[in-house]
Design a protein around this motif. Structure first.
Motif, PDB file in Angstrom:
ATOM      1  N   HIS A 155       0.814  -1.223   0.000  1.00  0.00           N
ATOM      2  CA  HIS A 155       0.000   0.000   0.000  1.00  0.00           C
ATOM      3  C   HIS A 155       0.849   1.275   0.000  1.00  0.00           C
ATOM      4  N   PRO A 156       0.207   2.444  -0.207  1.00  0.00           N
ATOM      5  CA  PRO A 156       0.947   3.716  -0.255  1.00  0.00           C
ATOM      6  C   PRO A 156       1.432   4.171   1.125  1.00  0.00           C
ATOM      7  N   HIS A 157       1.952   5.380   1.185  1.00  0.00           N
ATOM      8  CA  HIS A 157       2.745   5.857   2.317  1.00  0.00           C
ATOM      9  C   HIS A 157       2.004   5.786   3.657  1.00  0.00           C
ATOM     10  N   PRO A 158       2.601   5.102   4.652  1.00  0.00           N
ATOM     11  CA  PRO A 158       1.960   4.948   5.960  1.00  0.00           C
ATOM     12  C   PRO A 158       1.689   6.265   6.670  1.00  0.00           C
ATOM     13  N   GLN A 159       2.494   7.281   6.423  1.00  0.00           N
ATOM     14  CA  GLN A 159       2.317   8.554   7.130  1.00  0.00           C
ATOM     15  C   GLN A 159       1.404   9.530   6.397  1.00  0.00           C
ATOM     16  N   HIS A 160       0.847   9.088   5.301  1.00  0.00           N
ATOM     17  CA  HIS A 160      -0.088   9.929   4.547  1.00  0.00           C
ATOM     18  C   HIS A 160      -1.399   9.185   4.298  1.00  0.00           C
ATOM     19  N   GLY A 161      -1.784   8.374   5.271  1.00  0.00           N
ATOM     20  CA  GLY A 161      -3.062   7.686   5.198  1.00  0.00           C
ATOM     21  C   GLY A 161      -3.036   6.378   4.438  1.00  0.00           C
ATOM     22  N   GLY A 162      -1.857   5.940   4.029  1.00  0.00           N
ATOM     23  CA  GLY A 162      -1.768   4.689   3.277  1.00  0.00           C
ATOM     24  C   GLY A 162      -2.076   3.478   4.139  1.00  0.00           C
TER      25      GLY A 162
END
Length: 208
Positions: free
Chosen positions: A35-42
């Motif tokens: 999935h996408p970036h953990p710190q941007h809601g991923g």
């Protein structure tokens, strides 16, 4: 299509994951999706990686999407890509233990495509799928082109990853991946997820 929620033993604790299971298992492949970036809601519930995983299950393979450390019920903390690569390795090991003797397909979106790309030459997938690889946001200096089928999907209206940076990067690669340019598609493929699924199916079905 069935879904099955599980916990996987990771390097720093348990990792939350879900299988997207095919109705007609072709018994040749197993997929892992990042999935996408953990710190941007991923998270593994992101609509793009959900669409990718369900598309792969629709092609006849179990597809495992998971939460990186510190996301959802996955233990640990964000580790700037280093620990997240460890997470991916552990998830791939689990997937292979559940489905031994199957060829691996590896997919990622944005940050997840960076993690998948950095591990691809070590994990030796049969197919690598990179959705909006963030070449202008993270270092691909350690990336080694894997010896496998490789598909890149890039929206030409992406507002997060510079599309031209991706196209220029691909132009310098040898061999080059198969590139799908989706006209008018932004980073999160809003209102274009059906198109994304159809584009993926059209190319990937030929690689089964």
């Amino acid at each position: 299509m069935n879904k099955s929620h599980i916990l996987i033993d990771g390097a720093v604790g348990q990792l939350e994951a879900v299988w997207d299971l095919p109705e007609n298992d072709q018994e040749n492949y197993v997929a892992v999706c990042c999935h996408p970036h953990p710190q941007h809601g991923g998270a593994m519930t992101n609509k793009v990686i959900y669409t990718v995983s369900r598309t792969l299950a629709g092609l006849g393979m179990p597809s495992l999407r998971f939460n990186f450390r510190g996301v959802g019920h996955s233990e640990g903390e964000y580790d700037e890509g280093h620990g997240e690569q460890q997470d991916l390795v552990k998830v791939i090991e689990f997937a292979k233990s559940e489905y031994p003797d199957r060829k691996l397909w590896l997919a990622g979106f944005s940050f997840g495509s960076w993690i998948a790309a950095l591990q691809a030459h070590k994990q030796m997938p049969e197919q690598l799928i990179s959705i909006a690889p963030p070449v202008n946001r993270f270092s691909f200096d350690d990336f080694v082109i894997p010896n496998c089928n490789w598909l890149v999907v890039m929206g030409d209206a992406d507002e997060v990853v510079d599309p031209q940076a991706v196209f220029d990067w691909i132009d310098e690669l040898e061999p080059q991946p198969y590139l799908i340019k989706m006209q008018g598609a932004g980073h999160f493929f809003h209102s274009r997820l059906v198109d994304l699924r159809e584009e993926l199916e059209a190319v990937l079905r030929n690689n089964l």
